[in-house]
Design an enzyme around this catalytic site. Structure first.
Site, PDB file in Angstrom:
ATOM      1  N   LYS A 154       0.822  -1.224   0.000  1.00  0.00           N
ATOM      2  CA  LYS A 154       0.000   0.000   0.000  1.00  0.00           C
ATOM      3  C   LYS A 154       0.859   1.279   0.000  1.00  0.00           C
ATOM      4  O   LYS A 154       0.612   2.197  -0.766  1.00  0.00           O
ATOM      5  CB  LYS A 154      -0.939  -0.022   1.210  1.00  0.00           C
ATOM      6  N   PRO A 206       7.918  -4.805   5.115  1.00  0.00           N
ATOM      7  CA  PRO A 206       7.944  -5.039   6.566  1.00  0.00           C
ATOM      8  C   PRO A 206       9.294  -5.604   6.995  1.00  0.00           C
ATOM      9  O   PRO A 206      10.024  -6.145   6.162  1.00  0.00           O
ATOM     10  CB  PRO A 206       6.832  -6.080   6.775  1.00  0.00           C
ATOM     11  N   THR A 232      11.454   4.815   5.640  1.00  0.00           N
ATOM     12  CA  THR A 232      10.318   5.148   6.523  1.00  0.00           C
ATOM     13  C   THR A 232       9.608   3.855   6.919  1.00  0.00           C
ATOM     14  O   THR A 232       8.450   3.886   7.305  1.00  0.00           O
ATOM     15  CB  THR A 232       9.309   6.093   5.822  1.00  0.00           C
ATOM     16  N   ASP A 258      13.275   7.968   8.977  1.00  0.00           N
ATOM     17  CA  ASP A 258      12.160   8.209   9.893  1.00  0.00           C
ATOM     18  C   ASP A 258      12.125   7.121  10.949  1.00  0.00           C
ATOM     19  O   ASP A 258      11.402   7.225  11.938  1.00  0.00           O
ATOM     20  CB  ASP A 258      10.833   8.228   9.119  1.00  0.00           C
ATOM     21  N   GLU A 263      15.791   2.937  17.840  1.00  0.00           N
ATOM     22  CA  GLU A 263      14.898   4.065  18.144  1.00  0.00           C
ATOM     23  C   GLU A 263      14.165   3.900  19.468  1.00  0.00           C
ATOM     24  O   GLU A 263      13.733   4.882  20.068  1.00  0.00           O
ATOM     25  CB  GLU A 263      13.874   4.268  17.011  1.00  0.00           C
TER      26      GLU A 263
HETATM   27  P1  NAD Z   1       1.886  -3.830   2.903  1.00  0.00           P
HETATM   28  O1  NAD Z   1       1.682  -5.121   3.638  1.00  0.00           O
HETATM   29  O2  NAD Z   1       0.728  -3.233   2.141  1.00  0.00           O
HETATM   30  O3  NAD Z   1       3.095  -4.007   1.852  1.00  0.00           O
HETATM   31  C1  NAD Z   1       4.327  -4.575   2.187  1.00  0.00           C
HETATM   32  C2  NAD Z   1       4.920  -5.140   0.895  1.00  0.00           C
HETATM   33  O4  NAD Z   1       6.255  -5.547   1.175  1.00  0.00           O
HETATM   34  C3  NAD Z   1       4.165  -6.362   0.355  1.00  0.00           C
HETATM   35  O5  NAD Z   1       3.844  -6.169  -1.015  1.00  0.00           O
HETATM   36  C4  NAD Z   1       5.181  -7.509   0.528  1.00  0.00           C
HETATM   37  O6  NAD Z   1       5.083  -8.485  -0.506  1.00  0.00           O
HETATM   38  C5  NAD Z   1       6.489  -6.756   0.444  1.00  0.00           C
HETATM   39  N1  NAD Z   1       7.642  -7.456   1.021  1.00  0.00           N
HETATM   40  C6  NAD Z   1       7.682  -8.317   2.060  1.00  0.00           C
HETATM   41  N2  NAD Z   1       8.966  -8.706   2.271  1.00  0.00           N
HETATM   42  C7  NAD Z   1       9.732  -8.074   1.341  1.00  0.00           C
HETATM   43  C8  NAD Z   1      11.114  -8.058   1.053  1.00  0.00           C
HETATM   44  N3  NAD Z   1      11.998  -8.779   1.772  1.00  0.00           N
HETATM   45  N4  NAD Z   1      11.540  -7.294   0.039  1.00  0.00           N
HETATM   46  C9  NAD Z   1      10.677  -6.551  -0.706  1.00  0.00           C
HETATM   47  N5  NAD Z   1       9.357  -6.509  -0.477  1.00  0.00           N
HETATM   48  C10 NAD Z   1       8.889  -7.274   0.544  1.00  0.00           C
HETATM   49  O7  NAD Z   1       2.454  -2.814   3.964  1.00  0.00           O
HETATM   50  P2  NAD Z   1       2.384  -1.214   3.923  1.00  0.00           P
HETATM   51  O8  NAD Z   1       1.112  -0.757   4.524  1.00  0.00           O
HETATM   52  O9  NAD Z   1       2.777  -0.747   2.574  1.00  0.00           O
HETATM   53  O10 NAD Z   1       3.547  -0.866   4.988  1.00  0.00           O
HETATM   54  C11 NAD Z   1       4.912  -1.141   4.713  1.00  0.00           C
HETATM   55  C12 NAD Z   1       5.724  -0.935   5.979  1.00  0.00           C
HETATM   56  O11 NAD Z   1       5.740   0.454   6.313  1.00  0.00           O
HETATM   57  C13 NAD Z   1       5.157  -1.605   7.244  1.00  0.00           C
HETATM   58  O12 NAD Z   1       5.542  -2.947   7.324  1.00  0.00           O
HETATM   59  C14 NAD Z   1       5.758  -0.796   8.354  1.00  0.00           C
HETATM   60  O13 NAD Z   1       6.980  -1.388   8.735  1.00  0.00           O
HETATM   61  C15 NAD Z   1       6.055   0.564   7.701  1.00  0.00           C
HETATM   62  N6  NAD Z   1       5.254   1.662   8.256  1.00  0.00           N
HETATM   63  C16 NAD Z   1       5.895   2.748   8.759  1.00  0.00           C
HETATM   64  C17 NAD Z   1       5.168   3.826   9.278  1.00  0.00           C
HETATM   65  C18 NAD Z   1       5.844   5.080   9.812  1.00  0.00           C
HETATM   66  O14 NAD Z   1       5.185   5.906  10.449  1.00  0.00           O
HETATM   67  N7  NAD Z   1       7.116   5.285   9.578  1.00  0.00           N
HETATM   68  C19 NAD Z   1       3.766   3.762   9.308  1.00  0.00           C
HETATM   69  C20 NAD Z   1       3.138   2.640   8.767  1.00  0.00           C
HETATM   70  C21 NAD Z   1       3.892   1.593   8.247  1.00  0.00           C
END
Ligand code: NAD
Length: 330
Positions: A154, A206, A232, A258, A263
């Site tokens: 996403k 993740p 991030t 970020d 942290e």
């Molecule tokens: P999501 O589940 O929609 O997408 C994660 C994608 O990563 C999936 O398509 C998955 O197939 C892929 N993936 C898994 N392992 C992988 C790897 N080794 N290499 C490449 N791709 C891989 O998740 P999202 O909602 O897009 O969120 C992503 C990440 O953002 C979360 O896991 C979280 O750690 C982080 N996040 C950070 C904040 C912030 O405030 N900084 C807030 C929300 C989420």
């Protein structure tokens, strides 16, 4: 229904209380982190709500079981801080907020890129001192440069959508290619190609045991000289000590963080009166081309409302014995 809410700040309280007007639950807010030392504070709670740096290890979950806690509600997407097997064995349901506002994180990510590229953080400091020199502030056009997006879920796709608007070429890596990313014109490549061809690399996957320190000395060596990296996602995806060496060699030209692997001891608190003991953080934060923000990419009012709505709905569904789509199963 009583819910104990750990690691709360004023903004967590504000939006949870606002949304809770529809539910009328008893909310008890703690401003400290969840750890084996603080788990017992959840006495009397049916549910416990935690955030990214709270530690739901086996010891904590056993304490919760003894206290009668039935639900652990994460008010975030990632769940690397929860021992899911222990929760399952103890019969504690774990729910999360898988999507609240991918745009909140994507927009912050691109904000960090623009700030680093055009040295806005430095210009802000200089102009406050009436220093209008432009020396050292040269950036590059994002237009027609190449962005490498690791993780195209996403947030990755929301980031691509913005970068596409700049006219960037988008390379992507994800074990599960996304039709939305392909529609945006992203080219899926292997990691080595992404490293070799990207001017800007951004992490949106993740953290798992397999990709701990995904970006390390070896991967930095494969990147373009002067590459910009923005993380991030989760701190431990990037080896921060190795990044110091890569910055010294000017292999990394700009680094936006970020999130940071250590942290937990720093973020979300005002440490300005403390002596910072973390030498890696201090070395990084002394570089003019490193920009830290304190895990704030999610922090928009839209996201906070959405997080509160989903969290309370998750807890309510489990309480009523309804199906909850955000239950984490192992
Ligand atoms: P999501 O589940 O929609 O997408 C994660 C994608 O990563 C999936 O398509 C998955 O197939 C892929 N993936 C898994 N392992 C992988 C790897 N080794 N290499 C490449 N791709 C891989 O998740 P999202 O909602 O897009 O969120 C992503 C990440 O953002 C979360 O896991 C979280 O750690 C982080 N996040 C950070 C904040 C912030 O405030 N900084 C807030 C929300 C989420």
């Amino acid at each position: 229904m009583k819910m104990a809410v750990y690691s709360t700040k004023s903004y967590d309280r504000k939006y949870l209380e606002l949304v809770n007007q529809q539910y009328g639950y008893e909310l008890e807010f703690f401003d400290f982190l969840l750890s084996p030392h603080t788990a017992k504070n959840a006495i009397g709670a049916d549910a416990v709500c935690i955030f990214v740096n709270d530690e739901a290890c086996s010891e904590v979950l056993q304490e919760f079981k003894a206290l009668g806690v039935k639900t652990l509600a994460l008010r975030c997407a990632g769940f690397n801080n929860v021992d899911l097997k222990a929760a399952k064995d103890l019969g504690i349901s774990v729910v999360r907020v898988p999507a609240y506002s991918p745009e909140s994180v994507a927009e912050h990510t691109v904000g960090m890129m623009l700030c680093l590229n055009r040295h806005i953080h430095r210009a802000y400091q200089r102009t406050r001192e009436a220093n209008f020199s432009l020396e050292g502030l040269i950036g590059f056009n994002m237009h027609q440069r190449t962005a490498g997006v690791i993780g195209t879920g996403k947030i990755g796709v929301a980031t691509m959508r913005i970068l596409k608007g700049f006219g960037m070429r988008i390379l992507a890596y994800d074990p599960y290619p996304s039709p939305l990313a392909l529609e945006l014109g992203a080219e899926y490549v292997d990691l080595d190609t992404l490293y070799a061809e990207s001017d800007v690399i951004t992490l949106h996957c993740p953290l798992t045991p397999e990709n701990h320190h995904l970006l390390n000395a070896t991967s930095f060596d494969k990147m373009k000289d002067g590459v910009m990296i923005v993380n991030t996602s989760r701190g431990a995806l990037l080896d921060a000590s190795a990044a110091i060496d890569a910055l010294k060699k000017q292999k990394i030209g700009a680094l936006g963080m970020d999130v940071y692997e250590n942290e937990r001891d720093l973020f979300f608190e005002d440490n300005s009166n403390e002596v910072i003991l973390d030498d890696v953080f201090r070395r990084l934060s002394s570089c003019h081309n490193v920009l830290f923000t304190g895990h704030q990419a999610f922090l928009t009012s839209d996201a906070l409302i959405s997080i509160s709505e989903t969290t309370l709905q998750n807890v309510s569904q489990l309480d009523k014995g309804e199906v909850c789509a955000n239950l984490i199963t192992v």
